[in-house]
Design an enzyme around this catalytic site. Structure first.
Site, mmCIF file in Angstrom:
data_model
loop_
_atom_site.group_PDB
_atom_site.id
_atom_site.type_symbol
_atom_site.label_atom_id
_atom_site.label_comp_id
_atom_site.label_asym_id
_atom_site.label_seq_id
_atom_site.Cartn_x
_atom_site.Cartn_y
_atom_site.Cartn_z
ATOM 1 N N SER A 140 0.804 -1.226 0.000
ATOM 2 C CA SER A 140 0.000 0.000 0.000
ATOM 3 C C SER A 140 0.832 1.268 0.000
ATOM 4 O O SER A 140 0.344 2.339 -0.380
ATOM 5 C CB SER A 140 -0.955 -0.001 1.200
ATOM 6 O OG SER A 140 -0.227 -0.214 2.402
ATOM 7 N N ASP A 188 -4.874 -7.384 8.606
ATOM 8 C CA ASP A 188 -3.925 -7.246 9.712
ATOM 9 C C ASP A 188 -3.117 -8.533 9.774
ATOM 10 O O ASP A 188 -3.555 -9.529 10.355
ATOM 11 C CB ASP A 188 -4.680 -7.007 11.018
ATOM 12 C CG ASP A 188 -3.749 -6.966 12.226
ATOM 13 O OD1 ASP A 188 -2.510 -6.930 12.031
ATOM 14 O OD2 ASP A 188 -4.261 -6.977 13.367
ATOM 15 N N SER A 220 15.795 -7.120 5.211
ATOM 16 C CA SER A 220 16.468 -5.849 5.457
ATOM 17 C C SER A 220 17.952 -6.088 5.685
ATOM 18 O O SER A 220 18.358 -7.163 6.162
ATOM 19 C CB SER A 220 15.881 -5.164 6.698
ATOM 20 O OG SER A 220 16.650 -4.040 7.087
ATOM 21 N N TYR A 276 13.271 -5.941 15.529
ATOM 22 C CA TYR A 276 13.370 -5.694 14.092
ATOM 23 C C TYR A 276 14.534 -6.487 13.498
ATOM 24 O O TYR A 276 14.371 -7.207 12.504
ATOM 25 C CB TYR A 276 13.554 -4.199 13.823
ATOM 26 C CG TYR A 276 13.521 -3.847 12.357
ATOM 27 C CD1 TYR A 276 12.304 -3.724 11.684
ATOM 28 C CD2 TYR A 276 14.693 -3.662 11.635
ATOM 29 C CE1 TYR A 276 12.264 -3.424 10.333
ATOM 30 C CE2 TYR A 276 14.663 -3.356 10.278
ATOM 31 C CZ TYR A 276 13.447 -3.239 9.637
ATOM 32 O OH TYR A 276 13.411 -2.940 8.287
ATOM 33 N N ALA A 277 15.717 -6.378 14.124
ATOM 34 C CA ALA A 277 16.887 -7.077 13.606
ATOM 35 C C ALA A 277 16.688 -8.594 13.643
ATOM 36 O O ALA A 277 16.996 -9.304 12.674
ATOM 37 C CB ALA A 277 18.130 -6.680 14.396
ATOM 38 N N LYS A 326 14.138 -9.745 10.983
ATOM 39 C CA LYS A 326 14.659 -9.683 9.618
ATOM 40 C C LYS A 326 15.708 -10.775 9.393
ATOM 41 O O LYS A 326 15.796 -11.334 8.296
ATOM 42 C CB LYS A 326 15.235 -8.304 9.339
ATOM 43 C CG LYS A 326 14.176 -7.200 9.308
ATOM 44 C CD LYS A 326 13.111 -7.471 8.265
ATOM 45 C CE LYS A 326 12.102 -6.354 8.170
ATOM 46 N NZ LYS A 326 11.076 -6.593 7.110
#
Length: 249
Positions: free
Chosen positions: A21, A68, A141, A154-155, A158
């Site tokens: 999106s 979601d 990432s 996050y790390a 990923k």
């Protein structure tokens, strides 16, 4: 050259970009649309109209659905509106700042979106991809290859996405599904606002990129198109770093 361009023609192909999106996902979705694909995107807002004022969002010519992905039941229940799929791009992702990822709830939420939902979505569309001998592309990432002091979830998520790409690549190649990934470096988006909203921090980050510029959604779309095309027919389980060389040092 003409033969290579034909290999990047996705006419008569159906593509779903989860997280398409806005930002990188939207750039990927539009790149497929421009090459003839019938492109569907999933986002978190109620309708496409809700993205009208969103910077980095262009839903023109795309089919939109709300989901979601942090909710496994919602992923399983959603009727996609099609019964055949050639390319699935998983580009969903969130990050939480202010040390929220050190709290159990914050850590869990990020992992649910960035990692667990990848498997939920992949599982949901496995049969369709198998039927069409399609491609699954996971967007991870550069952060998955190194420590991120303020963002452990996050790390870790990923890094998990990169590992999942390898594992599904090996397992699903037998079903005729090629699974690969792309790991972006620094691209301006909602997720990276903490860097780009601070001129000093952005300048410091830029100095660490050998290519001398930040990335764009189009920079990430290129490797995705390659991995989804017959040009990459013998590439399985790999994650391409698209980071302008930032990860080299």
């Amino acid at each position: 050259m003409e033969d290579n361009l034909q290999e990047l023609n996705f006419d008569q192909r159906r593509v779903l970009v989860v997280g398409g999106s806005s930002g990188i996902g939207n750039g990927i979705a539009q790149a497929f649309r421009e090459r003839g694909a019938d492109v569907h995107v999933w986002g978190t807002r109620a309708s496409a109209v809700d993205y009208a004022a969103e910077k980095g969002s262009n839903l023109e010519g795309l089919h939109y659905a709300q989901c979601d992905v942090a909710n496994s039941a919602a992923v399983a229940a959603l009727q996609p509106g099609f019964d055949a799929l050639d390319v699935l791009v998983l580009c969903q992702g969130i990050v939480r700042y202010g040390r929220d990822e050190f709290e159990p709830d914050g850590f869990r939420h990020v992992v649910d979106v960035n990692l667990n939902s990848l498997m939920d979505c992949a599982h949901k569309f496995h049969a369709m991809l198998k039927q069409r001998r399609g491609a699954l592309i996971i967007i991870s990432s550069l952060a998955g290859f190194a420590a991120r002091i303020g963002n452990p979830a996050y790390a870790a998520s990923k890094a998990g996405a990169i590992s999942l790409t390898k594992s599904l690549g090996e397992a699903w190649a037998r079903d005729g599904i090629r699974v690969n990934g792309v790991a972006p470096g620094l691209v301006p988006s909602k997720l990276t606002g903490v860097t780009f909203d601070d001129p000093e921090r952005a300048a410091k980050a830029l100095r660490g990129i050998p290519a001398g510029r930040f990335g764009t959604p189009q920079d990430i779309a290129g490797p995705v198109l390659f991995l989804a095309s017959p040009l990459a027919s013998y590439v399985v389980g790999q994650t391409i770093l698209a980071d302008g060389g930032k990860g080299l040092s």
